[in-house]
Design a protein around this motif. Sequence first.
Motif, short mmCIF file in Angstrom:
data_model
loop_
_atom_site.label_atom_id
_atom_site.label_comp_id
_atom_site.label_asym_id
_atom_site.label_seq_id
_atom_site.Cartn_x
_atom_site.Cartn_y
_atom_site.Cartn_z
N VAL A 194 -6.30 9.74 5.12
CA VAL A 194 -6.87 9.63 6.47
C VAL A 194 -7.56 10.93 6.92
O VAL A 194 -7.83 11.13 8.11
CB VAL A 194 -5.83 9.18 7.52
CG1 VAL A 194 -5.39 7.75 7.25
CG2 VAL A 194 -4.64 10.14 7.57
N THR A 196 -6.66 14.30 6.71
CA THR A 196 -5.92 15.41 7.35
C THR A 196 -6.46 16.78 6.92
O THR A 196 -6.67 17.67 7.75
CB THR A 196 -4.42 15.33 6.99
OG1 THR A 196 -4.02 13.96 7.03
CG2 THR A 196 -3.57 16.14 7.93
N GLU A 212 -12.07 9.02 -1.42
CA GLU A 212 -10.85 8.21 -1.30
C GLU A 212 -11.18 6.84 -1.85
O GLU A 212 -12.24 6.28 -1.58
CB GLU A 212 -10.41 8.16 0.19
CG GLU A 212 -9.39 7.14 0.57
CD GLU A 212 -8.04 7.27 -0.16
OE1 GLU A 212 -7.43 8.35 -0.13
OE2 GLU A 212 -7.63 6.26 -0.77
N GLY A 239 -11.65 9.92 -7.14
CA GLY A 239 -11.58 11.38 -7.23
C GLY A 239 -11.84 11.91 -8.62
O GLY A 239 -12.05 13.11 -8.82
N ASP A 252 -4.07 16.33 -2.78
CA ASP A 252 -2.74 15.82 -2.43
C ASP A 252 -2.55 14.54 -3.22
O ASP A 252 -3.04 13.47 -2.84
CB ASP A 252 -2.72 15.57 -0.90
CG ASP A 252 -1.38 15.05 -0.41
OD1 ASP A 252 -0.37 15.24 -1.10
OD2 ASP A 252 -1.37 14.44 0.69
C1 LIG Z 1 -0.77 11.35 -0.85
S1 LIG Z 1 -2.15 10.40 -0.36
C2 LIG Z 1 -3.21 11.60 0.39
C3 LIG Z 1 -2.95 11.71 1.84
C4 LIG Z 1 -3.90 12.64 2.53
N1 LIG Z 1 -3.69 14.01 2.14
C5 LIG Z 1 -3.74 12.49 4.04
O1 LIG Z 1 -3.21 13.43 4.67
O2 LIG Z 1 -4.05 11.45 4.57
C6 LIG Z 1 -2.99 10.10 -1.86
C7 LIG Z 1 -4.25 9.26 -1.68
O3 LIG Z 1 -4.91 9.17 -2.91
C8 LIG Z 1 -5.62 7.95 -2.93
N2 LIG Z 1 -5.98 7.71 -4.34
C9 LIG Z 1 -5.20 7.26 -5.35
N3 LIG Z 1 -5.90 7.28 -6.51
C10 LIG Z 1 -7.13 7.76 -6.22
C11 LIG Z 1 -8.30 8.02 -6.99
N4 LIG Z 1 -8.32 7.79 -8.30
N5 LIG Z 1 -9.39 8.53 -6.37
C12 LIG Z 1 -9.38 8.76 -5.03
N6 LIG Z 1 -8.31 8.52 -4.25
C13 LIG Z 1 -7.20 8.03 -4.84
C14 LIG Z 1 -4.63 6.97 -2.30
O4 LIG Z 1 -5.32 5.84 -1.79
C15 LIG Z 1 -4.01 7.83 -1.22
O5 LIG Z 1 -4.66 7.66 0.01
#
Ligand SMILES: C[S@@+](CC[C@H](N)C(=O)[O-])C[C@H]1O[C@@H](n2cnc3c(N)ncnc32)[C@H](O)[C@@H]1O
Length: 320
Positions: A194, A196, A212, A239, A252
């Motif tokens: 989201v 942050t 994302e 990513g 993250d």
């Molecule tokens: C731990 S969360 C990150 C939260 C973020 N730091 C925040 O404060 O909102 C990890 C995020 O990685 C995303 N995600 C998972 N695999 C991904 C990929 N291959 N490429 C991009 N995003 C990915 C997930 O949808 C998730 O929202």
Amino acid sequence: MNEQLPLPYFYRLVTPTGHDELAEMELRAIVGEATADPTAGPDCPDRIRWARGGADVRSAAYVAEACRALAVAPDREGLLREAANLGLEQERFRITVRRIGGQDIAVGQEFVIGLANLIEGRPDLDRPVREFVVIARRGAWLLGELVSRADSSWLGHEQRPHQYSAALPPRIARALVNLVAAPGDRLLDPCCGVGTVLVEAAQVGIEAHGREINEALVEHARGNVCHWGLKAEVETADGRGVTESFDAGVLDLPYGHSVPRVEATCRELVATAAAHCRMLAVVSGDDMRSFMTGLGLEVLGLARVHKGGVVRHVHWAGCG
Ligand SMILES: C[S@@+](CC[C@H](N)C(=O)[O-])C[C@H]1O[C@@H](n2cnc3c(N)ncnc32)[C@H](O)[C@@H]1O
């Protein structure tokens, strides 16, 4: 410099339980080398660090104040005696007292008035030109002159319109940004959730780019950035597909509380970020130092941040 002072500047840390290691790492990133507090007795809480230089801590998450050290004494009477020898002169000054380690430490209005009377000039509590800071602690009182103070702007970001169970607390996100980037840098968050990290980066003048994979979260990230009147690029993208270069990255990782973790994907995300960023902060559920070293990164530090039973591992690395 007064020879009882260990170094010319002191820093005050404000650290919630479980965040100590990240606070120390942020201090290193902002100040460079800082040393523990030789003036503190056994009963003093460990909240002061000393350094050779006075850094700008306005954007800091855990470093609350930077002060040029003026005097140290075992108690308030001793500090007044030391201050009397300093020949302080200032029009429009303010005195701020920070009690560390218990509200029972007696400061007293007469102490503040006594100190003010030792300064040639008039106080101005609303718009001071110079601020004196007293650290009141059992066994080791300090007097300093404020160099800079954290503006705590991350605090307001806790009330964001779009929340997410896997989101970082804004304070941790701000510290991560401070580890790797400076105003004017371009920063990548390859898994921005989201937004942050994007909000904290944009707030301190960093050009923030987020990717994302979850489209709904992309909209939420844009909404959160916009809500604070800030700017960041956010795209629905994997990513692992980054092609541009960045000064810094904050990654993250999906680490399994609310977001499923796939080991191979996480490693690919780290490797991709490392190949495109000069400095990198990686948050994961476990210690990834050996994997990161294997990628050729210089791991500058690991900080564990505890909350309940959850431990976030924050890796700070240079990517060469
Ligand atoms: C731990 S969360 C990150 C939260 C973020 N730091 C925040 O404060 O909102 C990890 C995020 O990685 C995303 N995600 C998972 N695999 C991904 C990929 N291959 N490429 C991009 N995003 C990915 C997930 O949808 C998730 O929202």
